[in-house]
Design a protein around this motif. Structure first.
Motif, PDB file in Angstrom:
ATOM      1  N   ARG A  85       0.832  -1.207   0.000  1.00 33.40           N
ATOM      2  CA  ARG A  85       0.000   0.000   0.000  1.00 33.40           C
ATOM      3  C   ARG A  85       0.868   1.260   0.000  1.00 33.40           C
ATOM      4  NH1 ARG A  85      -4.392   2.871   0.882  1.00 33.40           N
ATOM      5  NH2 ARG A  85      -4.666   4.257   2.652  1.00 33.40           N
ATOM      6  N   GLU A  86       1.925   1.265   0.789  1.00 33.59           N
ATOM      7  CA  GLU A  86       2.832   2.424   0.842  1.00 33.59           C
ATOM      8  C   GLU A  86       3.483   2.669  -0.519  1.00 33.59           C
ATOM      9  OE1 GLU A  86       3.576   4.857   3.069  1.00 33.59           O
ATOM     10  OE2 GLU A  86       1.883   4.043   4.193  1.00 33.59           O
ATOM     11  N   GLU A  87       3.866   1.604  -1.204  1.00 29.22           N
ATOM     12  CA  GLU A  87       4.462   1.751  -2.535  1.00 29.22           C
ATOM     13  C   GLU A  87       3.454   2.333  -3.515  1.00 29.22           C
ATOM     14  OE1 GLU A  87       7.507   1.437  -4.221  1.00 29.22           O
ATOM     15  OE2 GLU A  87       8.203   1.499  -2.165  1.00 29.22           O
ATOM     16  N   HIS A  88       2.205   1.858  -3.438  1.00 36.28           N
ATOM     17  CA  HIS A  88       1.153   2.413  -4.300  1.00 36.28           C
ATOM     18  C   HIS A  88       0.932   3.888  -3.992  1.00 36.28           C
ATOM     19  CE1 HIS A  88      -0.170  -1.127  -6.482  1.00 36.28           C
ATOM     20  NE2 HIS A  88      -0.230  -1.822  -5.365  1.00 36.28           N
ATOM     21  N   LEU A  89       0.884   4.239  -2.707  1.00 36.59           N
ATOM     22  CA  LEU A  89       0.700   5.637  -2.322  1.00 36.59           C
ATOM     23  C   LEU A  89       1.841   6.506  -2.840  1.00 36.59           C
ATOM     24  CD1 LEU A  89      -0.627   5.350   1.342  1.00 36.59           C
ATOM     25  CD2 LEU A  89      -1.848   6.308  -0.619  1.00 36.59           C
ATOM     26  N   ARG A  90       3.059   6.010  -2.736  1.00 37.68           N
ATOM     27  CA  ARG A  90       4.207   6.764  -3.227  1.00 37.68           C
ATOM     28  C   ARG A  90       4.088   7.020  -4.733  1.00 37.68           C
ATOM     29  NH1 ARG A  90       8.131   5.987  -6.174  1.00 37.68           N
ATOM     30  NH2 ARG A  90       7.864   3.749  -6.340  1.00 37.68           N
ATOM     31  N   LYS A  91       3.655   5.993  -5.467  1.00 36.46           N
ATOM     32  CA  LYS A  91       3.506   6.121  -6.909  1.00 36.46           C
ATOM     33  C   LYS A  91       2.392   7.115  -7.262  1.00 36.46           C
ATOM     34  CE  LYS A  91       4.284   2.623  -9.770  1.00 36.46           C
ATOM     35  NZ  LYS A  91       4.114   1.358 -10.483  1.00 36.46           N
ATOM     36  N   VAL A  92       1.277   7.045  -6.534  1.00 36.57           N
ATOM     37  CA  VAL A  92       0.168   7.976  -6.767  1.00 36.57           C
ATOM     38  C   VAL A  92       0.625   9.404  -6.493  1.00 36.57           C
ATOM     39  CG1 VAL A  92      -2.097   8.722  -5.894  1.00 36.57           C
ATOM     40  CG2 VAL A  92      -1.689   6.304  -6.394  1.00 36.57           C
ATOM     41  N   GLU A  93       1.345   9.605  -5.402  1.00 35.61           N
ATOM     42  CA  GLU A  93       1.851  10.942  -5.081  1.00 35.61           C
ATOM     43  C   GLU A  93       2.750  11.481  -6.193  1.00 35.61           C
ATOM     44  OE1 GLU A  93       3.747  10.576  -1.279  1.00 35.61           O
ATOM     45  OE2 GLU A  93       1.830  10.350  -0.221  1.00 35.61           O
ATOM     46  N   GLU A  94       3.581  10.615  -6.739  1.00 34.50           N
ATOM     47  CA  GLU A  94       4.471  11.022  -7.829  1.00 34.50           C
ATOM     48  C   GLU A  94       3.668  11.459  -9.053  1.00 34.50           C
ATOM     49  OE1 GLU A  94       7.590   8.668 -10.684  1.00 34.50           O
ATOM     50  OE2 GLU A  94       7.687   8.221  -8.541  1.00 34.50           O
ATOM     51  N   TYR A  95       2.657  10.660  -9.434  1.00 36.52           N
ATOM     52  CA  TYR A  95       1.821  11.005 -10.578  1.00 36.52           C
ATOM     53  C   TYR A  95       1.033  12.292 -10.318  1.00 36.52           C
ATOM     54  CZ  TYR A  95       2.668   6.385 -12.669  1.00 36.52           C
ATOM     55  OH  TYR A  95       3.246   5.274 -13.235  1.00 36.52           O
ATOM     56  N   LEU A  96       0.519  12.424  -9.098  1.00 40.38           N
ATOM     57  CA  LEU A  96      -0.249  13.627  -8.778  1.00 40.38           C
ATOM     58  C   LEU A  96       0.634  14.874  -8.801  1.00 40.38           C
ATOM     59  CD1 LEU A  96      -2.679  12.397  -5.973  1.00 40.38           C
ATOM     60  CD2 LEU A  96      -3.249  13.075  -8.321  1.00 40.38           C
ATOM     61  N   GLN A  97       1.868  14.749  -8.353  1.00 39.52           N
ATOM     62  CA  GLN A  97       2.782  15.888  -8.395  1.00 39.52           C
ATOM     63  C   GLN A  97       2.983  16.354  -9.832  1.00 39.52           C
ATOM     64  OE1 GLN A  97       4.063  17.616  -5.737  1.00 39.52           O
ATOM     65  NE2 GLN A  97       4.685  19.041  -7.326  1.00 39.52           N
ATOM     66  N   ASN A  98       3.181  15.402 -10.748  1.00 41.70           N
ATOM     67  CA  ASN A  98       3.319  15.747 -12.171  1.00 41.70           C
ATOM     68  C   ASN A  98       2.034  16.379 -12.702  1.00 41.70           C
ATOM     69  OD1 ASN A  98       5.934  14.749 -12.277  1.00 41.70           O
ATOM     70  ND2 ASN A  98       5.285  12.722 -12.911  1.00 41.70           N
ATOM     71  N   THR A  99       0.893  15.842 -12.284  1.00 37.82           N
ATOM     72  CA  THR A  99      -0.395  16.373 -12.718  1.00 37.82           C
ATOM     73  C   THR A  99      -0.585  17.801 -12.224  1.00 37.82           C
ATOM     74  OG1 THR A  99      -1.354  14.154 -12.706  1.00 37.82           O
ATOM     75  CG2 THR A  99      -2.898  15.990 -12.621  1.00 37.82           C
ATOM     76  N   ILE A 100      -0.247  18.052 -10.977  1.00 39.78           N
ATOM     77  CA  ILE A 100      -0.384  19.389 -10.396  1.00 39.78           C
ATOM     78  C   ILE A 100       0.502  20.391 -11.132  1.00 39.78           C
ATOM     79  CG2 ILE A 100       0.112  20.769  -8.329  1.00 39.78           C
ATOM     80  CD1 ILE A 100      -0.848  18.253  -6.707  1.00 39.78           C
ATOM     81  N   GLU A 101       1.729  19.998 -11.417  1.00 41.12           N
ATOM     82  CA  GLU A 101       2.635  20.886 -12.151  1.00 41.12           C
ATOM     83  C   GLU A 101       2.072  21.223 -13.522  1.00 41.12           C
ATOM     84  OE1 GLU A 101       6.442  18.902 -12.090  1.00 41.12           O
ATOM     85  OE2 GLU A 101       6.587  19.093  -9.906  1.00 41.12           O
ATOM     86  N   THR A 102       1.531  20.226 -14.211  1.00 40.83           N
ATOM     87  CA  THR A 102       0.933  20.452 -15.529  1.00 40.83           C
ATOM     88  C   THR A 102      -0.304  21.334 -15.422  1.00 40.83           C
ATOM     89  OG1 THR A 102       1.735  18.294 -16.274  1.00 40.83           O
ATOM     90  CG2 THR A 102      -0.011  19.317 -17.584  1.00 40.83           C
ATOM     91  N   ALA A 103      -1.124  21.094 -14.393  1.00 44.09           N
ATOM     92  CA  ALA A 103      -2.336  21.895 -14.187  1.00 44.09           C
ATOM     93  C   ALA A 103      -1.981  23.363 -13.935  1.00 44.09           C
ATOM     94  CB  ALA A 103      -3.150  21.338 -13.026  1.00 44.09           C
ATOM     95  N   LYS A 104      -0.954  23.601 -13.164  1.00 44.41           N
ATOM     96  CA  LYS A 104      -0.535  24.980 -12.886  1.00 44.41           C
ATOM     97  C   LYS A 104      -0.061  25.676 -14.156  1.00 44.41           C
ATOM     98  CE  LYS A 104       0.533  24.569  -7.974  1.00 44.41           C
ATOM     99  NZ  LYS A 104       1.587  24.601  -6.941  1.00 44.41           N
ATOM    100  N   ILE A 105       0.700  24.952 -14.972  1.00 41.64           N
ATOM    101  CA  ILE A 105       1.171  25.519 -16.238  1.00 41.64           C
ATOM    102  C   ILE A 105      -0.021  25.874 -17.127  1.00 41.64           C
ATOM    103  CG2 ILE A 105       2.367  24.953 -18.405  1.00 41.64           C
ATOM    104  CD1 ILE A 105       4.337  23.285 -16.650  1.00 41.64           C
TER     105      ILE A 105
END
Length: 126
Positions: A85-105
């Motif tokens: 579960r922790e590994e999945h959460l880490r991966k989701v956080e990574e994808y969301l960080q990229n998504t947030i950066e793209t959304a801000k741009i």
């Protein structure tokens, strides 16, 4: 076990191997107790140095994904559900960080982003 090495990828080869094997374990494609190819065999199949596969296996063992037994080989470690579960959460956080950066741009508001995520999440439940 299909591992694809990319020379155009910015990641070192051992990291590419490590991340792909981790993903196979987390997804359940590689089961606990299942034997991995020997370092030499994997190196031969991928046409890379044994030192590179050794580094990848050492990293996987250090992170608790595999267990190596001298004279017998390397095997997928028994994982507890909290670790996965922790590994999945880490991966989701990574994808969301990229998504947030793209959304801000793209000047997409937090409310719009949440609305998009909610719609996609609920769509996946159908």
């Amino acid at each position: 076990m299909d591992i694809i090495i990319s020379n155009s990828n910015g990641k070192p080869i051992y990291e590419q191997i490590t991340s792909q094997i981790k993903n196979l374990i987390i997804s359940g494609e590689l089961k606990p107790g299942e034997a991995l190819p020997s370092m030499r065999l994997l190196a031969k199949e991928l046409r890379i140095s044994v030192i590179t596969t050794k580094r990848a296996y050492e990293d996987l063992e250090r992170d608790g994904f595999i267990e190596s037994i001298t004279g017998k080989g390397s095997f997928v470690a028994l994982q507890n559900s909290e670790f996965i579960r922790e590994e999945h959460l880490r991966k989701v956080e990574e994808y969301l960080q990229n998504t947030i950066e793209t959304a801000k741009i793209a000047n997409i508001s937090l409310e719009e982003l949440i609305e998009i995520m909610t719609m996609l999440y609920e769509e996946g439940e159908r």
